[in-house]
Design a protein around this motif. Structure first.
Motif, PDB file in Angstrom:
ATOM      1  N   ASP A  57       0.857  -1.185   0.000  1.00 11.40           N
ATOM      2  CA  ASP A  57       0.000   0.000   0.000  1.00 11.40           C
ATOM      3  C   ASP A  57       0.889   1.230   0.000  1.00 11.40           C
ATOM      4  N   ARG A  58       1.077   1.791  -1.182  1.00  6.52           N
ATOM      5  CA  ARG A  58       1.975   2.925  -1.300  1.00  6.52           C
ATOM      6  C   ARG A  58       1.469   4.140  -0.533  1.00  6.52           C
ATOM      7  N   LYS A  59       0.160   4.371  -0.622  1.00  3.83           N
ATOM      8  CA  LYS A  59      -0.383   5.577   0.001  1.00  3.83           C
ATOM      9  C   LYS A  59      -0.176   5.606   1.503  1.00  3.83           C
ATOM     10  N   LEU A  60      -0.537   4.504   2.152  1.00  4.73           N
ATOM     11  CA  LEU A  60      -0.409   4.467   3.603  1.00  4.73           C
ATOM     12  C   LEU A  60       1.065   4.465   4.018  1.00  4.73           C
ATOM     13  N   ALA A  61       1.888   3.736   3.276  1.00  5.21           N
ATOM     14  CA  ALA A  61       3.323   3.703   3.596  1.00  5.21           C
ATOM     15  C   ALA A  61       3.933   5.088   3.439  1.00  5.21           C
ATOM     16  N   ALA A  90      -1.195   6.167  12.767  1.00  4.38           N
ATOM     17  CA  ALA A  90      -2.254   5.686  11.889  1.00  4.38           C
ATOM     18  C   ALA A  90      -3.387   5.323  12.838  1.00  4.38           C
ATOM     19  N   GLU A  91      -4.284   6.270  13.044  1.00  6.69           N
ATOM     20  CA  GLU A  91      -5.320   6.120  14.067  1.00  6.69           C
ATOM     21  C   GLU A  91      -4.653   5.768  15.402  1.00  6.69           C
ATOM     22  N   SER A 113      -1.998  -4.533  12.292  1.00  5.11           N
ATOM     23  CA  SER A 113      -3.023  -3.494  12.362  1.00  5.11           C
ATOM     24  C   SER A 113      -2.921  -2.545  11.178  1.00  5.11           C
ATOM     25  N   LEU A 114      -1.693  -2.301  10.685  1.00  5.38           N
ATOM     26  CA  LEU A 114      -1.572  -1.455   9.496  1.00  5.38           C
ATOM     27  C   LEU A 114      -2.194  -2.149   8.286  1.00  5.38           C
ATOM     28  N   LYS A 115      -1.978  -3.461   8.201  1.00 11.77           N
ATOM     29  CA  LYS A 115      -2.577  -4.206   7.086  1.00 11.77           C
ATOM     30  C   LYS A 115      -4.099  -4.135   7.148  1.00 11.77           C
ATOM     31  N   ASP A 116      -4.636  -4.302   8.352  1.00  9.72           N
ATOM     32  CA  ASP A 116      -6.088  -4.203   8.519  1.00  9.72           C
ATOM     33  C   ASP A 116      -6.598  -2.849   8.050  1.00  9.72           C
ATOM     34  N   LYS A 117      -5.895  -1.816   8.478  1.00  8.85           N
ATOM     35  CA  LYS A 117      -6.326  -0.458   8.109  1.00  8.85           C
ATOM     36  C   LYS A 117      -6.264  -0.282   6.600  1.00  8.85           C
ATOM     37  N   SER A 118      -5.165  -0.783   6.014  1.00 11.21           N
ATOM     38  CA  SER A 118      -4.986  -0.653   4.578  1.00 11.21           C
ATOM     39  C   SER A 118      -6.120  -1.355   3.841  1.00 11.21           C
ATOM     40  N   GLU A 119      -6.463  -2.568   4.327  1.00 13.59           N
ATOM     41  CA  GLU A 119      -7.551  -3.300   3.683  1.00 13.59           C
ATOM     42  C   GLU A 119      -8.887  -2.599   3.845  1.00 13.59           C
ATOM     43  N   ALA A 120      -9.030  -1.889   4.954  1.00  8.52           N
ATOM     44  CA  ALA A 120     -10.275  -1.167   5.201  1.00  8.52           C
ATOM     45  C   ALA A 120     -10.318   0.150   4.425  1.00  8.52           C
ATOM     46  N   GLU A 123      -6.073   5.549   4.436  1.00  7.28           N
ATOM     47  CA  GLU A 123      -4.896   6.056   3.721  1.00  7.28           C
ATOM     48  C   GLU A 123      -4.163   7.113   4.512  1.00  7.28           C
ATOM     49  N   GLY A 124      -4.433   7.175   5.803  1.00  4.85           N
ATOM     50  CA  GLY A 124      -3.811   8.216   6.595  1.00  4.85           C
ATOM     51  C   GLY A 124      -4.820   9.306   6.872  1.00  4.85           C
ATOM     52  N   ASP A 125      -4.412  10.213   7.690  1.00  3.61           N
ATOM     53  CA  ASP A 125      -5.304  11.270   8.131  1.00  3.61           C
ATOM     54  C   ASP A 125      -4.717  12.614   7.704  1.00  3.61           C
ATOM     55  N   PRO A 126      -5.142  13.137   6.537  1.00  2.00           N
ATOM     56  CA  PRO A 126      -4.520  14.342   5.994  1.00  2.00           C
ATOM     57  C   PRO A 126      -4.606  15.539   6.937  1.00  2.00           C
ATOM     58  N   ASP A 127      -5.687  15.644   7.696  1.00  2.00           N
ATOM     59  CA  ASP A 127      -5.813  16.781   8.610  1.00  2.00           C
ATOM     60  C   ASP A 127      -4.744  16.734   9.688  1.00  2.00           C
ATOM     61  N   MET A 128      -4.531  15.537  10.203  1.00  2.00           N
ATOM     62  CA  MET A 128      -3.546  15.377  11.266  1.00  2.00           C
ATOM     63  C   MET A 128      -2.152  15.684  10.736  1.00  2.00           C
ATOM     64  N   LYS A 129      -1.862  15.224   9.525  1.00  2.00           N
ATOM     65  CA  LYS A 129      -0.555  15.482   8.920  1.00  2.00           C
ATOM     66  C   LYS A 129      -0.372  16.971   8.693  1.00  2.00           C
ATOM     67  N   ALA A 130      -1.406  17.633   8.218  1.00  2.00           N
ATOM     68  CA  ALA A 130      -1.324  19.071   7.970  1.00  2.00           C
ATOM     69  C   ALA A 130      -1.038  19.810   9.268  1.00  2.00           C
ATOM     70  N   GLU A 131      -1.724  19.395  10.326  1.00  2.00           N
ATOM     71  CA  GLU A 131      -1.531  19.987  11.648  1.00  2.00           C
ATOM     72  C   GLU A 131      -0.073  19.809  12.102  1.00  2.00           C
ATOM     73  N   GLU A 132       0.445  18.620  11.903  1.00  2.00           N
ATOM     74  CA  GLU A 132       1.812  18.331  12.308  1.00  2.00           C
ATOM     75  C   GLU A 132       2.801  19.199  11.530  1.00  2.00           C
TER      76      GLU A 132
END
Ligand SMILES: [Zn+2]
Ligand SMILES: [Zn+2]
Length: 151
Positions: A57-61, A90-91, A113-120, A123-132
């Motif tokens: 999963d390129r996006k999540l990685a 990641a959550e 858990s990352l695999k589970d999230k990826s399958e679900a 793709e990450g939380d853009p708001d949180m990244k922007a905040e960071e």
């Protein structure tokens, strides 16, 4: 045992238990990757790019390993290059990423858990990244201003 033609990676110590880690070949899409695993805490070390291969999963990685700023909140020291690591979220899953070489430390259950999230479809939380990133930019601004004062 026949000598392997493959270049082995330098062995590293587990950043949690300080024990020498094992090298394990993992089958992925494309050429297999060799990752470092700790037999005592079951954690694993992934060099730059390996998380993407393992997750498929390129996006999540990318979300977890790119634009990670310079501020370190992790207590771990990178077993590969000795520099500071930072927490990425990641959550509820917190992974440690090296600010310098881009390697990733995953505790025992974190890859699952990352695999589970990826399958679900996570793709990450853009708001949180922007905040960071914004906090990082502010901190840099402050450091610059402080320097100016000191001159
Ligand atoms: Zn360990
Ligand atoms: Zn590193």
């Amino acid at each position: 045992m026949s000598p392997s033609k493959k270049m082995l990676k330098r062995e590293i110590d587990c950043p949690r238990c300080w024990k020498r880690m094992d090298q394990e070949e993992v089958e992925v899409w494309g050429p297999n990757v060799t990752i470092d695993t700790c037999s005592s805490c079951q954690g694993m070390w992934l060099d730059k790019g390996e998380l993407r291969k393992l997750l498929g999963d390129r996006k999540l990685a990318d979300y977890l390993t790119k634009h990670i700023g310079t501020k370190s909140e992790s207590k771990l020291v990178c077993p590969r290059c000795g520099n500071l690591m930072d927490h990425e979220f990641a959550e509820e899953t917190v992974v440690d990423v090296c600010l310098t070489c881009g390697g990733v430390w995953l505790d025992a259950t974190e890859l699952d858990s990352l695999k589970d999230k990826s399958e679900a479809g996570y793709e990450g939380d853009p708001d949180m990244k922007a905040e960071e990133l914004m906090q990082e930019a502010h901190a840099m601004e402050r450091r610059k201003r402080l320097k100016r004062f000191r001159r």
